[in-house]
Design a protein around this motif. Sequence first.
Motif, short mmCIF file in Angstrom:
data_model
loop_
_atom_site.label_atom_id
_atom_site.label_comp_id
_atom_site.label_asym_id
_atom_site.label_seq_id
_atom_site.Cartn_x
_atom_site.Cartn_y
_atom_site.Cartn_z
N SER A 67 -38.29 -77.78 -6.28
CA SER A 67 -38.33 -79.01 -7.07
C SER A 67 -37.79 -78.72 -8.47
O SER A 67 -38.02 -77.64 -9.02
N ALA A 68 -37.07 -79.69 -9.05
CA ALA A 68 -36.49 -79.47 -10.38
C ALA A 68 -36.18 -80.80 -11.04
O ALA A 68 -35.98 -81.82 -10.37
N ILE A 69 -36.12 -80.77 -12.36
CA ILE A 69 -35.75 -81.96 -13.12
C ILE A 69 -35.15 -81.53 -14.45
O ILE A 69 -35.51 -80.47 -14.99
N LEU A 70 -34.24 -82.34 -14.96
CA LEU A 70 -33.68 -82.14 -16.29
C LEU A 70 -33.88 -83.43 -17.06
O LEU A 70 -33.42 -84.49 -16.64
N MET A 71 -34.57 -83.34 -18.19
CA MET A 71 -34.90 -84.52 -18.99
C MET A 71 -34.48 -84.30 -20.43
O MET A 71 -34.59 -83.19 -20.96
N GLU A 72 -33.98 -85.36 -21.07
CA GLU A 72 -33.71 -85.32 -22.51
C GLU A 72 -34.99 -85.72 -23.23
O GLU A 72 -35.60 -86.75 -22.91
N LYS A 82 -34.54 -83.30 -8.44
CA LYS A 82 -34.61 -82.79 -7.07
C LYS A 82 -36.09 -82.72 -6.67
O LYS A 82 -36.86 -81.95 -7.24
N ASN A 83 -36.48 -83.55 -5.71
CA ASN A 83 -37.87 -83.59 -5.24
C ASN A 83 -38.87 -83.64 -6.41
O ASN A 83 -39.83 -82.88 -6.46
N THR A 84 -38.66 -84.57 -7.33
CA THR A 84 -39.39 -84.53 -8.60
C THR A 84 -40.85 -84.94 -8.50
O THR A 84 -41.63 -84.67 -9.41
N THR A 85 -41.26 -85.61 -7.42
CA THR A 85 -42.66 -86.05 -7.32
C THR A 85 -43.44 -85.31 -6.24
O THR A 85 -44.57 -85.68 -5.93
N TYR A 202 -52.59 -79.26 -8.66
CA TYR A 202 -51.20 -79.59 -8.35
C TYR A 202 -50.61 -80.48 -9.44
O TYR A 202 -51.31 -81.14 -10.21
N SER A 203 -49.29 -80.49 -9.45
CA SER A 203 -48.53 -81.39 -10.31
C SER A 203 -47.18 -81.59 -9.64
O SER A 203 -47.02 -81.33 -8.45
N CYS A 204 -46.19 -82.03 -10.40
CA CYS A 204 -44.84 -82.18 -9.87
C CYS A 204 -43.86 -82.00 -11.02
O CYS A 204 -44.26 -82.00 -12.20
N ALA A 205 -42.60 -81.83 -10.71
CA ALA A 205 -41.60 -81.57 -11.75
C ALA A 205 -41.54 -82.69 -12.77
O ALA A 205 -41.44 -82.45 -13.97
N ARG A 206 -41.61 -83.94 -12.30
CA ARG A 206 -41.55 -85.07 -13.24
C ARG A 206 -42.72 -85.03 -14.21
O ARG A 206 -42.55 -85.24 -15.42
N ASP A 207 -43.93 -84.78 -13.70
CA ASP A 207 -45.11 -84.78 -14.57
C ASP A 207 -45.08 -83.61 -15.55
O ASP A 207 -45.52 -83.74 -16.70
N VAL A 208 -44.58 -82.47 -15.09
CA VAL A 208 -44.45 -81.33 -16.00
C VAL A 208 -43.49 -81.67 -17.14
O VAL A 208 -43.73 -81.33 -18.31
#
Length: 408
Positions: A67-72, A82-85, A202-208
Amino acid sequence: MKTRFFRTSLALFLTLSFLFSLSLSALADEYPTQETVVLEDTSIDVSSLYEEAVEVEGDVLDVAARSAILMEAETGSILYEKNTTEHLPIASVTKVMTLLLIAEAIDEGVMKLDDMVTVSDTAASMGGSQAYMEAGEQMSLHEMLKAVAVASANDGAVALAEHLCGTVSAFVEKMNKRAKQLGMTETLFLNPTGLDDDEVPYSCARDVALMSRELVKHELIFNYTTIWMDTIRNGQFGLANTNKLIRFYNGATGLKTGSTSKAKYCLSATAKKDGMHLIAVVLASETSPERFASAKTLLNYGFATYALITPEVDTSPVKVWGGSKNSVVPTYDITSIQVRKEQKNRITYKVTMDKEFVAPIAKGQVLGKLQFELDGTLIREIPLTATDEVPKITFMERYKRLFTLWFT
């Protein structure tokens, strides 16, 4: 003599009042018909505003993570996902929330950096990464933060939790409450460390990314997350940052690593270049080098593809009739917007607003709207509001204004 003076003054007053009433009628005839005008300007150098994730083909970015995410950070725009939740354990990346609650308590004046924190038996018993704190040992909040942010000290995280809330359970309740406030709907915290030996939080990429975005709003935290090597206990205990990007990635500002056998290798990496702060979250990489390489890939992609700008639009004063002031200045509130570099110079803006207004005007009253378009498609609309209040002119103010006009 007094009677003559009184009669003369009364006659003058009535004459002026008559002329004043005529002037008011003339002014009333000149009040605007609220004609709306549209002003266009194509000189802005901005780009499309991306509120949703940019679609990237899977073979374009080599992200070796489940899982991965890129946020500004400033706008919250998602640039890659990618599979952010997906629910996943995040190990010591949990400490982002622990650090956030401490940073907020410091900002609120509840805690101070020179406060002395006492290590409890519970804190001293923590396994995993630690600063080998002993029960009864006292350490300043400043050094505790350093131990947690740099070396991911579990004993320090528990000591901080107990210092703020009295018990670990009370602190965990606060963690989950704050997560809910931030919109972290796929997260459950069970401790301030991220250890998952028994029950698995647990958490997810979006929440992190969401909690990381909130943490980087506190400039204080960078005093700790950007440390590569340091010491505590008067130089007797060395610390080395678990986040290798701090040493090897230009512009890195943090943030937190994590790894357990269940979570595998996780990272919330932040970096800032050219005024843009990016957050790259990587969860469940198979190896530590893969998580750092994947985070670096995301950051490189973000900095190469996007920029952050704050557009400036000229908003001139507009006429106000029947007010204590003759005009009001419209203003607008806009955060910086995400720019996709290859689409520069294709943004236009329109100001839609009445040419004139009639008092009273309240401060913050909507006067019109500012619209940004990309190739003719509306991408952002912002209200134009009054900078100041313009009360309706009083009788005496009108009288003084006309008197000044006639006799000066």
